[in-house]
Design a protein around this motif. Structure first.
Motif, short mmCIF file in Angstrom:
data_model
loop_
_atom_site.label_atom_id
_atom_site.label_comp_id
_atom_site.label_asym_id
_atom_site.label_seq_id
_atom_site.Cartn_x
_atom_site.Cartn_y
_atom_site.Cartn_z
N PRO A 104 0.85 -1.43 0.05
CA PRO A 104 -0.07 -0.02 0.08
C PRO A 104 0.97 1.30 -0.02
O PRO A 104 1.97 1.12 0.54
N VAL A 105 0.25 2.47 -0.35
CA VAL A 105 1.14 3.47 -0.51
C VAL A 105 0.07 4.58 0.08
O VAL A 105 -1.03 5.01 -0.77
N PRO A 106 0.20 4.99 1.56
CA PRO A 106 -0.68 5.96 1.81
C PRO A 106 -0.78 7.43 1.18
O PRO A 106 0.37 7.59 0.54
N GLY A 107 -1.73 8.01 0.95
CA GLY A 107 -1.71 9.34 0.09
C GLY A 107 -0.77 10.30 0.62
O GLY A 107 -0.42 10.94 -0.11
N SER A 108 -0.88 10.55 1.78
CA SER A 108 0.23 11.29 2.38
C SER A 108 1.76 10.95 2.32
O SER A 108 2.53 12.02 2.37
N TRP A 109 2.02 9.88 1.44
CA TRP A 109 3.47 9.51 1.21
C TRP A 109 3.61 9.98 -0.30
O TRP A 109 4.80 9.86 -0.69
N MET A 110 2.64 10.45 -1.06
CA MET A 110 2.83 10.93 -2.36
C MET A 110 2.27 12.21 -2.65
O MET A 110 1.37 12.68 -2.39
N VAL A 111 3.68 12.87 -3.08
CA VAL A 111 3.24 14.44 -3.35
C VAL A 111 3.67 14.87 -4.79
O VAL A 111 4.76 14.27 -5.20
N SER A 112 2.84 15.35 -5.33
CA SER A 112 2.98 15.98 -6.60
C SER A 112 2.99 17.77 -6.47
O SER A 112 2.09 18.14 -6.31
N LEU A 113 4.40 18.11 -6.83
CA LEU A 113 4.82 19.41 -6.52
C LEU A 113 4.34 20.18 -7.72
O LEU A 113 4.44 19.72 -8.85
N PRO A 114 3.91 21.38 -7.72
CA PRO A 114 3.70 22.19 -8.89
C PRO A 114 4.55 22.76 -9.80
O PRO A 114 4.46 23.22 -10.81
N GLU A 115 5.71 22.48 -9.31
CA GLU A 115 6.88 22.92 -10.19
C GLU A 115 8.24 22.24 -9.63
O GLU A 115 8.23 21.72 -8.50
N ILE A 116 9.20 22.34 -10.43
CA ILE A 116 10.43 21.75 -9.87
C ILE A 116 11.43 22.73 -9.35
O ILE A 116 11.71 23.63 -9.74
N ASP A 117 11.31 22.48 -8.01
CA ASP A 117 11.85 23.47 -6.92
C ASP A 117 12.48 22.53 -5.51
O ASP A 117 11.64 21.86 -5.05
N PHE A 118 13.69 22.92 -5.52
CA PHE A 118 14.30 22.00 -4.24
C PHE A 118 13.60 22.46 -2.78
O PHE A 118 13.41 21.58 -2.21
N ASP A 119 13.44 23.88 -2.62
CA ASP A 119 12.89 23.86 -1.48
C ASP A 119 11.35 23.37 -1.12
O ASP A 119 11.04 23.00 -0.10
N MET A 120 10.66 23.19 -2.23
CA MET A 120 9.13 22.77 -2.14
C MET A 120 9.55 21.07 -2.04
O MET A 120 8.70 20.55 -1.23
#
Length: 173
Positions: A104-120
């Motif tokens: 399983p993959v909890p939803g809280s472990w998958m993040v789609s960031l809006p841009e390619i950004d180190f700090d994000m």
């Protein structure tokens, strides 16, 4: 504008163009009327023009399978903008490998960031690691994101790769 770009291609005597951004078919045809072109990385899948790209699905699937074969069963994903084909395909490959392994993959472990950004990516890693149950591995869609995941893990006193394994893409230094 497209007209300016095509005019510039003629003026400099360009022999061809390698495109690294997704362009609409009409614009591809306009450029091709001036010089040969090859699409690279993100490409217009409806286009008849040639392209060179990574098999993002298989690469992400293989990377995730490697993490699983290394004994990791709790794997998070730090992904990029879903507007990019590579981000969509890498997520699909990750999910396929996890499903094939029955993990399983909890939803809280998958993040789609809006841009390619180190700090994000760093912020996303910290957010994931701030949960009660945390991943023991991350698949990230870029080496920049991987560096952010490593920095985030170290903030929590986690050792890489002993406590948390991290895989990125790109082979940057």
């Amino acid at each position: 504008t497209a007209d300016y770009f095509c005019r510039m291609l003629r003026q400099i005597g360009a022999c061809g163009v390698i495109l690294t951004s997704l362009l609409p078919q009409k614009l591809l045809e306009q450029i091709r009327s001036v010089v040969p072109l090859v699409q690279c990385c993100d490409y217009n899948m409806e286009s008849k023009f040639p392209y060179v790209t990574v098999d993002d699905f298989t690469a992400a699937k293989n990377a995730t399978e490697y993490l699983i074969a290394s004994g990791r069963r709790k794997i998070g994903l730090i992904d990029g903008p879903m507007s990019f084909k590579f981000a969509q395909e890498r997520k699909r490959g990750f999910l396929q490998a996890m499903e094939n392994a029955g993990l399983p993959v909890p939803g809280s472990w998958m993040v789609s960031l809006p841009e390619i950004d180190f700090d994000m990516a760093l912020s996303a890693t910290v957010q994931i690691l701030n949960n009660e149950t945390i991943p023991n591995a991350f698949l990230t869609i870029s080496d920049g994101y991987a560096a952010a995941a490593i920095r985030g893990a170290r903030r929590y006193g986690l050792r890489v790769p002993e406590d948390v394994m991290v895989i990125g893409f790109d082979n940057i230094d």
